[in-house]
Scaffold this motif. Structure first.
Motif, PDB file in Angstrom:
ATOM      1  N   TRP A 152       0.842  -1.195   0.000  1.00 60.56           N
ATOM      2  CA  TRP A 152       0.000   0.000   0.000  1.00 60.56           C
ATOM      3  C   TRP A 152       0.874   1.241   0.000  1.00 60.56           C
ATOM      4  CZ3 TRP A 152      -4.956  -0.830  -0.994  1.00 60.56           C
ATOM      5  CH2 TRP A 152      -5.484  -2.093  -0.721  1.00 60.56           C
ATOM      6  N   TYR A 153       0.611   2.144  -0.927  1.00 57.10           N
ATOM      7  CA  TYR A 153       1.357   3.395  -1.015  1.00 57.10           C
ATOM      8  C   TYR A 153       0.467   4.412  -1.740  1.00 57.10           C
ATOM      9  CZ  TYR A 153       2.136   1.803  -5.782  1.00 57.10           C
ATOM     10  OH  TYR A 153       1.937   1.361  -7.070  1.00 57.10           O
ATOM     11  N   LYS A 154       0.764   5.677  -1.543  1.00 56.31           N
ATOM     12  CA  LYS A 154      -0.071   6.734  -2.116  1.00 56.31           C
ATOM     13  C   LYS A 154       0.095   6.808  -3.640  1.00 56.31           C
ATOM     14  CE  LYS A 154       1.534  10.115   0.455  1.00 56.31           C
ATOM     15  NZ  LYS A 154       1.646  11.479   1.023  1.00 56.31           N
ATOM     16  N   CYS A 155      -1.028   7.055  -4.315  1.00 55.14           N
ATOM     17  CA  CYS A 155      -1.062   7.246  -5.768  1.00 55.14           C
ATOM     18  C   CYS A 155      -0.500   6.027  -6.499  1.00 55.14           C
ATOM     19  CB  CYS A 155      -0.308   8.502  -6.184  1.00 55.14           C
ATOM     20  SG  CYS A 155      -1.011  10.026  -5.546  1.00 55.14           S
ATOM     21  N   PRO A 156      -1.291   4.957  -6.627  1.00 54.70           N
ATOM     22  CA  PRO A 156      -0.804   3.695  -7.199  1.00 54.70           C
ATOM     23  C   PRO A 156      -0.140   3.792  -8.570  1.00 54.70           C
ATOM     24  CG  PRO A 156      -2.925   3.356  -6.135  1.00 54.70           C
ATOM     25  CD  PRO A 156      -2.678   4.833  -6.114  1.00 54.70           C
ATOM     26  N   PRO A 157      -0.575   4.693  -9.492  1.00 53.55           N
ATOM     27  CA  PRO A 157       0.096   4.719 -10.802  1.00 53.55           C
ATOM     28  C   PRO A 157       1.476   5.363 -10.817  1.00 53.55           C
ATOM     29  CG  PRO A 157      -2.166   5.580 -10.943  1.00 53.55           C
ATOM     30  CD  PRO A 157      -1.790   5.524  -9.499  1.00 53.55           C
ATOM     31  N   VAL A 158       1.899   5.977  -9.706  1.00 53.53           N
ATOM     32  CA  VAL A 158       3.105   6.812  -9.724  1.00 53.53           C
ATOM     33  C   VAL A 158       4.354   6.095 -10.229  1.00 53.53           C
ATOM     34  CG1 VAL A 158       4.786   7.926  -8.183  1.00 53.53           C
ATOM     35  CG2 VAL A 158       2.410   8.651  -8.167  1.00 53.53           C
ATOM     36  N   PRO A 159       4.639   4.838  -9.863  1.00 59.77           N
ATOM     37  CA  PRO A 159       5.875   4.229 -10.399  1.00 59.77           C
ATOM     38  C   PRO A 159       5.946   4.255 -11.928  1.00 59.77           C
ATOM     39  CG  PRO A 159       5.029   2.918  -8.595  1.00 59.77           C
ATOM     40  CD  PRO A 159       3.977   3.944  -8.896  1.00 59.77           C
ATOM     41  N   TRP A 160       4.831   3.946 -12.589  1.00 58.68           N
ATOM     42  CA  TRP A 160       4.813   3.959 -14.051  1.00 58.68           C
ATOM     43  C   TRP A 160       4.751   5.380 -14.594  1.00 58.68           C
ATOM     44  CZ3 TRP A 160       1.581   0.559 -11.228  1.00 58.68           C
ATOM     45  CH2 TRP A 160       2.042  -0.755 -11.198  1.00 58.68           C
TER      46      TRP A 160
END
Length: 388
Positions: A152-160
């Protein structure tokens, strides 16, 4: 008799709750206290642009002290305990009695819980994004790893999203051929948690832009001296620049309180009006309920939850119409000069947790959506800090 409302957290959930209550109860005898440990509201989706030097800090935050009026009090402090039986919120410096409490503090971001974190960077706080900005400017080429360290981490799309933005950034600098970009993530393919309507087109975009993936794994520790990430299956990944979401944990005042905690260890709530199962005057919304309801940590979700929770309070105090929870989520994922607009209907998954994916789809990838991202930033902050 004056009704005292306490809100923990000045982010999307707490900020929108305050805005809604301020207007719905403008003619009522109420006092609202907003408590936040950093004392500001950030538009967190713009942290990635801060890291790339495309935004300034003043563009993406507002100091919550500007909200102070005779009916609204802001407190920059950290909550250490909620005494639910006696309706008291305790902070490091004081205590606050409430008739209603909305908890939206966000997760506890604990960099030190990741061994070797000092060798990594992050775009999950403003301060870390500023530090990353300097490293990106000085980067001469090599391997970039983008990953997470907790499910669980904020803003799921951020890595991509960050991978796509870095691809665009280094192309504009004329050095993309010197940069290798890899995303390591616990899902089995990009954006899998949102189903094939997003995952399939997203995978094609990443492949087209030569962004690599290691799936089914995340970072479990880092050898800072060797600049090597240890992934969850034990393999190492040597990097020249690592951007890793630090551990996101439940705040201690929730984790250590049987009255507030769900079986997941995060905040207990329900999906109708977000009240606590034991204490109906307590509401929990935002990132701290994401693991409980099994839906990602995202500002748009906190926003709609705030609409519902604040309307439930306004209904009891002033007969204000109750707002049913809007189980729709929209997200604009920046890709450089363009933006991907995605739409999700979460209702079936929330009604039946065994449903594998929410109903999501990609609407398009267009420069207008990138512009809409910036427009929403302005609108979001003005909705809380505008006309008062």
């Amino acid at each position: 008799m004056t009704k005292n409302i306490v809100i923990i957290g000045a982010g999307a959930g707490g900020g929108i709750s305050l805005s809604q209550l301020r207007h719905a109860l403008k003619d009522e005898d109420v006092k609202i206290t907003l408590i936040d440990k950093i004392g500001r509201t950030d538009f967190q989706p713009s942290y990635v642009f801060l890291a790339l030097g495309e935004k300034r800090t003043n563009d993406i935050f507002r100091d919550m002290s500007s909200l102070n009026t005779d009916r609204i009090k802001t407190v920059k402090d950290e909550v250490v305990e909620v005494d639910a039986a006696n309706r008291v919120v305790k902070t490091t410096k004081g205590s606050y009695q409430y008739d209603y409490l909305i908890m939206s503090p966000g997760p506890k971001i604990e960099n030190a819980a990741l061994k070797g974190h000092e060798a990594t960077h992050s775009v999950w706080t403003m301060e870390d994004s500023i530090r990353l900005r300097d490293s990106i400017r000085e980067f001469k080429g090599g391997k970039i790893l983008i990953s997470v360290s907790t499910q669980w981490y904020k803003c799921p799309p951020v890595p991509w999203e960050m991978a796509l933005l870095l691809d665009d950034y280094f192309k504009r600098k004329g050095m993309r051929d010197k940069v290798d970009i890899t995303v390591a993530h616990p899902v089995s393919k990009p954006m899998e948690m949102y189903g094939p309507g997003l995952s399939n087109p997203f995978s094609a975009i990443l492949e087209e832009r030569n962004i690599h993936g290691i799936y089914g794994q995340m970072v479990s520790s880092v050898d800072a001296e060797k600049e090597e990430a240890v992934l969850s299956k034990g393999e190492g990944f040597k990097f020249d620049l690592a951007i890793v979401a630090p551990p996101h944990l439940p705040p201690d005042f929730i984790k250590n309180n049987d009255d507030l905690r769900s079986q997941s260890g995060w905040a207990a709530t329900n999906l109708r009006d977000f009240r606590n199962p034991k204490y109906s005057e307590i509401f929990a919304i935002g990132d701290v309920i994401a693991p409980t309801i099994q839906i990602g940590m995202a500002g748009v979700l906190a926003h709609f939850q705030a609409d519902t929770a604040s309307s439930a309070i306004a209904e009891e105090i002033a007969g204000y119409p109750f707002i049913d929870y809007n189980k729709v989520a929209v997200c604009i994922i920046a890709t450089g000069g363009s933006g991907i607009f995605s739409y999700c209907d979460l209702s079936k998954k929330m009604a039946d947790p065994s449903t594998k994916f929410p109903e999501c789809r990609m609407i398009g990838n267009d420069p207008l959506f990138r512009f809409a991202h910036d427009l929403y930033e302005v609108n979001f902050l003005s909705s809380i800090y505008g006309s008062r």
